[in-house]
Design a protein around this motif. Structure first.
Motif, PDB file in Angstrom:
ATOM      1  N   GLY A 215     -62.703  88.533-149.453  1.00  0.00           N
ATOM      2  CA  GLY A 215     -63.602  87.400-149.300  1.00  0.00           C
ATOM      3  C   GLY A 215     -64.763  87.369-150.262  1.00  0.00           C
ATOM      4  O   GLY A 215     -65.021  86.366-150.895  1.00  0.00           O
ATOM      5  N   ALA A 216     -65.524  88.453-150.418  1.00  0.00           N
ATOM      6  CA  ALA A 216     -66.744  88.423-151.214  1.00  0.00           C
ATOM      7  C   ALA A 216     -66.649  89.292-152.464  1.00  0.00           C
ATOM      8  O   ALA A 216     -67.655  89.668-153.028  1.00  0.00           O
ATOM      9  N   LEU A 217     -65.451  89.617-152.909  1.00  0.00           N
ATOM     10  CA  LEU A 217     -65.297  90.456-154.090  1.00  0.00           C
ATOM     11  C   LEU A 217     -65.272  89.612-155.358  1.00  0.00           C
ATOM     12  O   LEU A 217     -64.843  88.463-155.353  1.00  0.00           O
ATOM     13  N   THR A 218     -65.720  90.209-156.443  1.00  0.00           N
ATOM     14  CA  THR A 218     -65.625  89.539-157.737  1.00  0.00           C
ATOM     15  C   THR A 218     -64.178  89.600-158.210  1.00  0.00           C
ATOM     16  O   THR A 218     -63.344  90.300-157.618  1.00  0.00           O
ATOM     17  N   ASP A 219     -63.874  88.900-159.277  1.00  0.00           N
ATOM     18  CA  ASP A 219     -62.505  88.897-159.790  1.00  0.00           C
ATOM     19  C   ASP A 219     -62.068  90.294-160.236  1.00  0.00           C
ATOM     20  O   ASP A 219     -60.918  90.692-160.011  1.00  0.00           O
ATOM     21  N   GLU A 220     -62.968  91.051-160.846  1.00  0.00           N
ATOM     22  CA  GLU A 220     -62.629  92.406-161.284  1.00  0.00           C
ATOM     23  C   GLU A 220     -62.376  93.311-160.087  1.00  0.00           C
ATOM     24  O   GLU A 220     -61.445  94.124-160.087  1.00  0.00           O
ATOM     25  N   GLN A 221     -63.212  93.180-159.050  1.00  0.00           N
ATOM     26  CA  GLN A 221     -63.028  93.991-157.854  1.00  0.00           C
ATOM     27  C   GLN A 221     -61.741  93.614-157.139  1.00  0.00           C
ATOM     28  O   GLN A 221     -61.038  94.473-156.612  1.00  0.00           O
ATOM     29  N   ARG A 222     -61.415  92.322-157.114  1.00  0.00           N
ATOM     30  CA  ARG A 222     -60.178  91.872-156.483  1.00  0.00           C
ATOM     31  C   ARG A 222     -58.966  92.427-157.227  1.00  0.00           C
ATOM     32  O   ARG A 222     -57.994  92.881-156.620  1.00  0.00           O
ATOM     33  N   ALA A 223     -59.023  92.441-158.558  1.00  0.00           N
ATOM     34  CA  ALA A 223     -57.926  92.997-159.352  1.00  0.00           C
ATOM     35  C   ALA A 223     -57.796  94.498-159.104  1.00  0.00           C
ATOM     36  O   ALA A 223     -56.674  95.024-158.986  1.00  0.00           O
ATOM     37  N   ALA A 224     -58.929  95.196-159.005  1.00  0.00           N
ATOM     38  CA  ALA A 224     -58.896  96.631-158.720  1.00  0.00           C
ATOM     39  C   ALA A 224     -58.324  96.890-157.325  1.00  0.00           C
ATOM     40  O   ALA A 224     -57.552  97.840-157.125  1.00  0.00           O
ATOM     41  N   TYR A 225     -58.674  96.042-156.366  1.00  0.00           N
ATOM     42  CA  TYR A 225     -58.145  96.180-155.004  1.00  0.00           C
ATOM     43  C   TYR A 225     -56.628  96.004-154.984  1.00  0.00           C
ATOM     44  O   TYR A 225     -55.903  96.795-154.403  1.00  0.00           O
ATOM     45  N   ARG A 226     -56.142  94.985-155.670  1.00  0.00           N
ATOM     46  CA  ARG A 226     -54.700  94.733-155.700  1.00  0.00           C
ATOM     47  C   ARG A 226     -53.959  95.885-156.375  1.00  0.00           C
ATOM     48  O   ARG A 226     -52.896  96.292-155.939  1.00  0.00           O
ATOM     49  N   SER A 227     -54.523  96.402-157.462  1.00  0.00           N
ATOM     50  CA  SER A 227     -53.918  97.536-158.148  1.00  0.00           C
ATOM     51  C   SER A 227     -53.889  98.764-157.240  1.00  0.00           C
ATOM     52  O   SER A 227     -52.893  99.491-157.184  1.00  0.00           O
ATOM     53  N   PHE A 228     -54.996  98.984-156.529  1.00  0.00           N
ATOM     54  CA  PHE A 228     -55.054 100.108-155.592  1.00  0.00           C
ATOM     55  C   PHE A 228     -53.972  99.990-154.527  1.00  0.00           C
ATOM     56  O   PHE A 228     -53.277 100.959-154.223  1.00  0.00           O
ATOM     57  N   VAL A 229     -53.824  98.798-153.955  1.00  0.00           N
ATOM     58  CA  VAL A 229     -52.833  98.600-152.895  1.00  0.00           C
ATOM     59  C   VAL A 229     -51.425  98.814-153.437  1.00  0.00           C
ATOM     60  O   VAL A 229     -50.580  99.443-152.796  1.00  0.00           O
ATOM     61  N   ARG A 230     -51.155  98.298-154.645  1.00  0.00           N
ATOM     62  CA  ARG A 230     -49.816  98.469-155.229  1.00  0.00           C
ATOM     63  C   ARG A 230     -49.462  99.932-155.432  1.00  0.00           C
ATOM     64  O   ARG A 230     -48.318 100.339-155.226  1.00  0.00           O
ATOM     65  N   THR A 231     -50.421 100.744-155.843  1.00  0.00           N
ATOM     66  CA  THR A 231     -50.110 102.137-156.155  1.00  0.00           C
ATOM     67  C   THR A 231     -50.226 103.075-154.963  1.00  0.00           C
ATOM     68  O   THR A 231     -49.541 104.093-154.923  1.00  0.00           O
ATOM     69  N   HIS A 232     -51.080 102.772-153.986  1.00  0.00           N
ATOM     70  CA  HIS A 232     -51.340 103.718-152.901  1.00  0.00           C
ATOM     71  C   HIS A 232     -50.778 103.305-151.545  1.00  0.00           C
ATOM     72  O   HIS A 232     -50.987 104.022-150.558  1.00  0.00           O
ATOM     73  N   HIS A 233     -50.093 102.185-151.441  1.00  0.00           N
ATOM     74  CA  HIS A 233     -49.576 101.753-150.145  1.00  0.00           C
ATOM     75  C   HIS A 233     -48.522 102.739-149.643  1.00  0.00           C
ATOM     76  O   HIS A 233     -47.667 103.186-150.410  1.00  0.00           O
ATOM     77  N   PRO A 234     -48.567 103.111-148.362  1.00  0.00           N
ATOM     78  CA  PRO A 234     -47.597 104.077-147.834  1.00  0.00           C
ATOM     79  C   PRO A 234     -46.141 103.619-147.965  1.00  0.00           C
ATOM     80  O   PRO A 234     -45.248 104.452-148.117  1.00  0.00           O
ATOM     81  N   ASP A 235     -45.887 102.337-147.938  1.00  0.00           N
ATOM     82  CA  ASP A 235     -44.512 101.859-148.108  1.00  0.00           C
ATOM     83  C   ASP A 235     -44.015 102.071-149.531  1.00  0.00           C
ATOM     84  O   ASP A 235     -42.813 102.030-149.783  1.00  0.00           O
ATOM     85  N   ARG A 236     -44.931 102.282-150.468  1.00  0.00           N
ATOM     86  CA  ARG A 236     -44.568 102.523-151.864  1.00  0.00           C
ATOM     87  C   ARG A 236     -44.670 103.996-152.229  1.00  0.00           C
ATOM     88  O   ARG A 236     -44.674 104.350-153.403  1.00  0.00           O
ATOM     89  N   GLY A 237     -44.815 104.862-151.231  1.00  0.00           N
ATOM     90  CA  GLY A 237     -44.851 106.300-151.472  1.00  0.00           C
ATOM     91  C   GLY A 237     -46.243 106.886-151.571  1.00  0.00           C
ATOM     92  O   GLY A 237     -46.400 108.045-151.944  1.00  0.00           O
ATOM     93  N   GLY A 238     -47.262 106.120-151.244  1.00  0.00           N
ATOM     94  CA  GLY A 238     -48.630 106.622-151.311  1.00  0.00           C
ATOM     95  C   GLY A 238     -49.023 107.401-150.070  1.00  0.00           C
ATOM     96  O   GLY A 238     -48.345 107.362-149.034  1.00  0.00           O
ATOM     97  N   ASP A 239     -50.122 108.106-150.166  1.00  0.00           N
ATOM     98  CA  ASP A 239     -50.638 108.894-149.052  1.00  0.00           C
ATOM     99  C   ASP A 239     -51.377 107.970-148.082  1.00  0.00           C
ATOM    100  O   ASP A 239     -52.296 107.252-148.482  1.00  0.00           O
TER     101      ASP A 239
END
Length: 97
Positions: free
Chosen positions: A7-31
């Motif tokens: 909701g209140a994130l900047t575009d850079e923070q939103r991109a970092a959030y999406r990247s984090f979710v893609r790499t660290h989600h437990p369904d994708r093998g993350g912790d």
């Protein structure tokens, strides 16, 4: 995407959030523990409305809306009259005028 987080994130923070979710989600093998901690971090960023290098945003337009149901009688009558007038003015498709 989690609206509570983005909701209140900047575009850079939103991109970092999406990247984090893609790499660290437990369904994708993350912790799972790392994923939960990261989500908590991004939720805190979104909740406080902080920019990457600035203070908290003073005015937020995503605050909850409280609906007041117990309106005084004159207000309820005025609202009912307005609704009635608007209904009568509205042209209906299913009825010929």
């Amino acid at each position: 995407m989690d609206e509570q987080v983005t909701g209140a994130l900047t575009d850079e923070q939103r991109a970092a959030y999406r990247s984090f979710v893609r790499t660290h989600h437990p369904d994708r093998g993350g912790d799972p523990a790392v994923f939960v901690a990261g989500l908590q971090h991004y939720r805190e960023l979104a909740r406080t409305g902080r920019k990457a290098d600035g203070p908290a945003a003073p005015d937020r337009y995503d605050a909850p809306i409280h609906i007041v149901r117990d309106l005084p009688l004159p207000t309820r009558v005025a609202v009912a009259l307005i609704r009635t007038i608007r209904r009568k003015r509205r042209t209906r498709v299913d009825r010929p005028t």
